[in-house]
Design a protein around this motif. Structure first.
Motif, PDB file in Angstrom:
ATOM      1  N   PHE A   1       1.737   1.963  -3.467  1.00 49.24           N
ATOM      2  CA  PHE A   1       0.588   2.645  -4.077  1.00 49.24           C
ATOM      3  C   PHE A   1       0.611   4.131  -3.732  1.00 49.24           C
ATOM      4  O   PHE A   1       0.402   4.992  -4.596  1.00 49.24           O
ATOM      5  CB  PHE A   1      -0.703   1.986  -3.598  1.00 49.24           C
ATOM      6  CG  PHE A   1      -1.942   2.796  -3.815  1.00 49.24           C
ATOM      7  CD1 PHE A   1      -2.484   2.956  -5.086  1.00 49.24           C
ATOM      8  CD2 PHE A   1      -2.586   3.409  -2.749  1.00 49.24           C
ATOM      9  CE1 PHE A   1      -3.641   3.713  -5.295  1.00 49.24           C
ATOM     10  CE2 PHE A   1      -3.738   4.154  -2.933  1.00 49.24           C
ATOM     11  CZ  PHE A   1      -4.261   4.316  -4.213  1.00 49.24           C
TER      12      PHE A   1
ATOM     13  N   THR B   1      -0.008  -8.401  -4.848  1.00 51.87           N
ATOM     14  CA  THR B   1      -0.099  -7.328  -5.843  1.00 51.87           C
ATOM     15  C   THR B   1       0.533  -7.872  -7.123  1.00 51.87           C
ATOM     16  O   THR B   1       1.752  -7.924  -7.251  1.00 51.87           O
ATOM     17  CB  THR B   1       0.643  -6.064  -5.365  1.00 51.87           C
ATOM     18  OG1 THR B   1       2.001  -6.394  -5.081  1.00 51.87           O
ATOM     19  CG2 THR B   1      -0.003  -5.518  -4.106  1.00 51.87           C
TER      20      THR B   1
ATOM     21  N   PRO C   1       4.004  -2.434  -5.447  1.00 54.61           N
ATOM     22  CA  PRO C   1       2.857  -1.550  -5.235  1.00 54.61           C
ATOM     23  C   PRO C   1       1.531  -2.154  -5.699  1.00 54.61           C
ATOM     24  O   PRO C   1       1.480  -2.899  -6.686  1.00 54.61           O
ATOM     25  CB  PRO C   1       3.207  -0.333  -6.094  1.00 54.61           C
ATOM     26  CG  PRO C   1       4.017  -0.898  -7.215  1.00 54.61           C
ATOM     27  CD  PRO C   1       4.833  -2.004  -6.596  1.00 54.61           C
TER      28      PRO C   1
ATOM     29  N   ILE D   1      -1.816  -1.087  -7.522  1.00 56.77           N
ATOM     30  CA  ILE D   1      -2.017  -0.024  -8.508  1.00 56.77           C
ATOM     31  C   ILE D   1      -3.493   0.142  -8.842  1.00 56.77           C
ATOM     32  O   ILE D   1      -4.065   1.218  -8.677  1.00 56.77           O
ATOM     33  CB  ILE D   1      -1.206  -0.316  -9.792  1.00 56.77           C
ATOM     34  CG1 ILE D   1       0.297  -0.325  -9.472  1.00 56.77           C
ATOM     35  CG2 ILE D   1      -1.522   0.717 -10.878  1.00 56.77           C
ATOM     36  CD1 ILE D   1       1.186  -0.656 -10.656  1.00 56.77           C
TER      37      ILE D   1
ATOM     38  N   TYR E   1       0.842  -1.203   0.000  1.00 60.14           N
ATOM     39  CA  TYR E   1       0.000   0.000   0.000  1.00 60.14           C
ATOM     40  C   TYR E   1       0.875   1.251   0.000  1.00 60.14           C
ATOM     41  O   TYR E   1       0.524   2.276  -0.593  1.00 60.14           O
ATOM     42  CB  TYR E   1      -0.915   0.005   1.217  1.00 60.14           C
ATOM     43  CG  TYR E   1      -2.025   1.033   1.142  1.00 60.14           C
ATOM     44  CD1 TYR E   1      -3.265   0.696   0.619  1.00 60.14           C
ATOM     45  CD2 TYR E   1      -1.825   2.332   1.583  1.00 60.14           C
ATOM     46  CE1 TYR E   1      -4.286   1.636   0.541  1.00 60.14           C
ATOM     47  CE2 TYR E   1      -2.836   3.276   1.516  1.00 60.14           C
ATOM     48  CZ  TYR E   1      -4.070   2.927   0.986  1.00 60.14           C
ATOM     49  OH  TYR E   1      -5.078   3.867   0.905  1.00 60.14           O
TER      50      TYR E   1
ATOM     51  N   ALA F   1      -3.983   4.319  -9.436  1.00 54.34           N
ATOM     52  CA  ALA F   1      -2.745   5.072  -9.622  1.00 54.34           C
ATOM     53  C   ALA F   1      -2.447   5.320 -11.093  1.00 54.34           C
ATOM     54  O   ALA F   1      -1.789   6.307 -11.445  1.00 54.34           O
ATOM     55  CB  ALA F   1      -1.581   4.333  -8.966  1.00 54.34           C
TER      56      ALA F   1
END
Length: 886
Positions: A759, A833, A780, A782, A756, A811
């Protein structure tokens, strides 16, 4: 003219002084983050014998990752290790390697007879092998191979090969590869799990490698004994309270085992890869009823994760429901075990077929076979508590809604829960009033019992319809009258007061969050773990239901984890999650706590160390850290309250810090979103931040931005539907505070984070370009509609109605704005992720003309720890910042 010159000289001297580190960190990153850890290994799988004499746990006294079985005798203070798991594993692996190497050598020599003969002569051997090579067979094989190809080409190749050097068997290379693979196994090697003692005895059970072992401490020479194997291996050992009976799990099925008689009975079936029976299960106190849920994963998409170092380049690792999907179906069952041939029946839950089970427990009152089932609805906005009572006929059950709660943000599952008290009443943990508080569930005087539907004649239906119409008209008239009288009662509150059998009555409200709890059935008390706001000390508290009094058991120094409580509830063991205390296990006398809570003595109880490791050099370094915990007001108010909030930040400062100087600034955005990193105790990442402050002379800031744990419900849910937006505002507010009052240099500043936090790094560079010249995003998140269902649905919303919220929180939508330097580090095997989202982000960056640098770790998942890549991440952040600040 002399004064300005003196000022310029002084300023230059100040800058020079600030640019020189006053001291170096005494440890390198490798020493801090490589095994064996300087501060040791925290004991795990802790279990106390019922009489409190023996404490069993998994541990490694050197600080390695391996958790061997250790047992501490509290009477003598002696502790011993009873297993040598890694040594046994290494011996077995080396034996297997030598056997496989010999087979490979024999096969190679058959294929390369000339090289084999030459090797034998060079080695001073007679040329004979254990199995004599048949020369005629070799000639036949050579002739056969010639017949299978072009004869001319074969002759040419043989002629050309006469002058070539004979190929050698690659034994050295194979041994190097084996040693590398063995080191990888060593770095991730686990250990024992699920230590359990037989009731009122000193016989210990635990599982390791899919097998169950036992050991009798009362024997003259205790030694582990292989107790039980299973074709699918054992994955869990759970002793039932007050009994020598255990529930075992294997291949997603549940079995019952009597440790005295040895009887083993399989209680469920059908547990395979596409079904799971072991997520939630409980056996009634009289052993008659088994309640369990079954998850059907067949409808959930399969996620392919790249595996680049195996024959198959891709393999399926997990089923990954995403917000646009339908999550796995859940069915709830109760099995009647009173018959010779057990059978089960379905229990229809109103929220079926999709919900999340948060609690499952049978009443502790003898003869009371009521089951408590607490669930969270699939949109993660509803919490329900059901009481289920099986019928005596064994083929049905009554289901009543005891309590319900709805949250406009999302139900915080780790802070919400319901449980039985010893008298059959219920207690509740909930955030419904802001901070997590303790309630009791009492009978609801407004409850209206639902009328069972029965078959009716057409005339009865007409009559009933007329009655309903008349009742509706009367209710409407009453509603209008109440409105005219100024009654502003909320409709949801009215519904709550009529359809549930219980309502919540407050018992204990704290200015802390209750992060975990454990009920002591014999004492009718609760042990509460609490997370305080700034300065974020953690506490252990004891609450007495009978008197309403509470007592602080332990505070500060991160003594927050309840490790174990013995059957007699006289002894509490606690451990910590901080480098200073990670290797320690301490005990608290619950008998003394009970006496104090009765007399009103509120002093903190003493603790005694059972397991610890002396590391004075490391402790001295921790004491040398220079850090502050500051608070900064938010720029925008919280949506729920309309009031500004306060952002807590832990700021690490260089030694000999001078606010009149300027320093590079690195901001760390923590992971998980809902986490708390501002604690007045040393944490895992804090070692890195303190190292940067001392070794590099940087200011390192760790803010608990909106959404973080420990600051109440309003702070937590303020990110709902707009992930990244309020957090960016909070981080910028902290940055401005550090620039204004701490000498942070905005031109030499950077932001980085993991998961996070990665992100947040992307959102910061995309939403506020130019504010941070450098950003590093590790693993990250996204695109939240490509993340797991539970997390995304709770924080962003349910699709398709929350489509705009997903765009706002993506993002990639802000990628075109980036003007600063960005590095992404990611593991190709990340099943959390997914690398897929990073690849799409990079491709979009190419389309927009944005240069995003990428560093991959092909063997790593979300944690990025293979081959010490964890340290490479830390080093990569430093190198990237220094390179792009110049």
């Amino acid at each position: 003219m002399r004064i300005p010159r003196l000022i310029s000289i002084a300023a230059a001297a100040c800058l020079l002084a600030c640019s020189i580190a006053s001291a170096r960190a005494p440890f390198t990153l490798e020493e801090l983050y490589r095994r064996p850890f300087l501060f040791g290994t925290s004991p795990g799988s802790v279990s106390i014998s019922d009489d409190g004499r023996y404490v069993a746990f998994g541990w490694d006294e050197t600080g390695q990752n391996i958790r061997d079985l250790w047992v501490l005798d509290r009477e003598t203070g002696e502790k011993h290790s009873y297993t040598s798991l890694w040594q046994d594993h290494e011996i077995r692996r080396r034996r297997e390697f030598e056997r496989d190497l010999e087979k490979a050598r024999e096969a190679w020599e058959k294929e390369h007879p000339e090289a084999g003969d030459e090797d034998s002569v060079q080695d001073g051997e007679s040329g004979d092998t254990e199995e004599q090579i048949d020369e005629e067979q070799i000639e036949d094989e050579l002739d056969g191979s010639a017949d299978n190809g072009d004869e001319t080409d074969n002759d040419d190749s043989m002629d050309a090969g006469e002058d070539e050097e004979v190929e050698q068997f690659d034994e050295e290379e194979r041994r190097e590869e084996f040693e590398e693979d063995l080191q990888k196994q060593y770095d991730s090697f686990g250990g024992i799990g699920a230590c359990q003692w037989r009731l009122d005895s000193h016989e210990l059970f635990w599982n390791y490698g899919g097998r169950i072992y036992s050991m009798d401490m009362d024997s003259s020479d205790p030694a582990p004994v292989l107790r039980m194997k299973h074709e699918n291996g054992w994955s869990g050992v759970q002793r039932l309270s007050g009994r020598s009976q255990f529930l075992l799990t294997s291949a997603s099925d549940i079995l019952s085992w009597d440790s005295v008689t040895g009887d083993l009975v399989q209680l469920t079936d059908g547990g395979q890869g596409e079904f799971g029976n072991t997520d939630n299960y409980a056996l009634s106190r009289d052993n008659r009823w088994l309640a369990f849920s079954r998850r059907d994963y067949r409808s959930v998409r399969q996620t392919e994760i790249p595996e680049l170092f195996a024959e198959n380049p891709y393999h399926i690792t997990n089923r990954y429901a995403r917000p646009q999907d339908t999550p796995e179906k859940v069915s709830f069952h109760i099995r009647d075990l009173s018959e010779e041939n057990p059978w089960q029946f379905d229990v229809e839950i109103p929220d079926a077929p999709h919900y999340w089970i948060y609690g499952l427990d049978w009443s502790p009152v003898e003869g009371d076979n009521r089951l408590l089932l607490s669930i969270v609805t699939t949109d993660v906005m509803g919490y329900r508590v059901y009481i289920i009572t099986p019928g005596e006929d064994g083929d049905s059950a009554d289901v009543t809604l005891a309590y319900r709660e709805d949250d406009s943000g999302w139900v915080n599952g780790s802070r919400t829960g319901c449980g039985w008290r010893s008298d059959g009443s219920l207690y509740l943990m909930s955030e419904k009033d802001g901070h997590c508080a303790l309630y009791e569930l009492i009978d609801n005087p407004d409850y209206i019992e639902p009328v069972e539907e029965e078959a009716e004649t057409e005339a009865e239906a007409v009559t009933e319809a007329e009655a309903v119409t008349e009742a509706e008209a009367e209710a409407e008239t009453e509603a209008v009258a109440e409105a005219e009288a100024g009654d502003t009662a909320d409709e949801a509150e009215v519904e709550l007061n009529t359809e549930t059998t219980h309502i919540a009555s407050e018992l204990l409200m704290l200015e802390h969050e209750i992060t975990a709890w454990r009920y002591l059935e014999q004492r009718d008390m609760l042990i509460l773990q609490t997370a305080a706001p700034t300065s974020a000390n953690r506490q252990l508290m004891l609450y007495d239901f009978s008197t309403g009094h509470d007592l602080i058991l332990a505070g500060g120094q991160a003594w927050t984890d309840i490790a174990a409580v013995n059957e007699q509830e006289s002894l509490l063991l606690v451990s910590a999650q901080s480098p200073r205390r990670m290797s320690e296990l301490r005990e608290i006398d619950l008998l003394l706590a009970t006496k104090r809570i009765g007399t009103g003595d509120g002093s903190i109880l003493p603790m005694w160390t059972l397991i610890g490791r002396d590391c004075p050099d490391f402790d001295n370094w921790l004491d040398s850290w220079d850090y502050e915990i500051i608070t900064t007001p938010t720029v925008t108010p919280l949506e729920v309250s309309g009031e500004p909030g306060m952002i807590a930040t832990k700021v690490f400062l260089p030694q000999d810090f001078d606010c009149n100087c300027t320093y590079p600034l690195l901001v760390y955005a923590h992971g998980a979103g809902y986490a708390q990193r501002v604690k007045d105790v040393p944490q895992w990442f804090d070692m890195y931040f303190a190292w940067l402050a001392q070794e590099k002379g940087w200011i390192v800031a760790v803010p608990d931005f909106r959404g973080s744990e420990g600051y109440g419900r309003d702070w937590r849910i303020d990110v709902k539907g707009r992930l990244g937006t309020p957090e960016v505002q909070d981080i910028l507010a902290v940055r401005d505070e550090l620039v204004a009052n701490y000498g942070a240099d905005p031109q030499r500043s950077g932001i980085w984070g993991w998961s996070y936090g990665g992100f947040m790094t992307l959102m910061m560079l995309g939403m506020a370009p130019g504010e941070f010249p450098v950003g590093v995003a590790v693993a990250p998140a996204i695109d939240w509609d490509n993340y797991n269902y539970w997390y995304s649905t709770s924080r962003v919303g349910k699709l398709p109605e929350a489509k705009k919220a997903y765009e706002l929180s993506n993002a990639s939508e802000y990628l075109e704005n980036i003007t600063d330097d960005l590095l992404i580090m990611h593991g190709l095997k990340d099943n959390n992720t997914l690398f897929q989202t990073v690849a799409q982000y990079i491709e979009k960056g190419h389309e927009e003309g944005i240069n995003v640098e990428l560093k991959l770790f092909p063997r790593d998942s979300h944690g990025i720890q293979t081959n010490f890549n964890y340290i490479r991440v830390f080093q990569g952040v430093v190198e990237y910042c220094e390179e792009h600040w110049d």
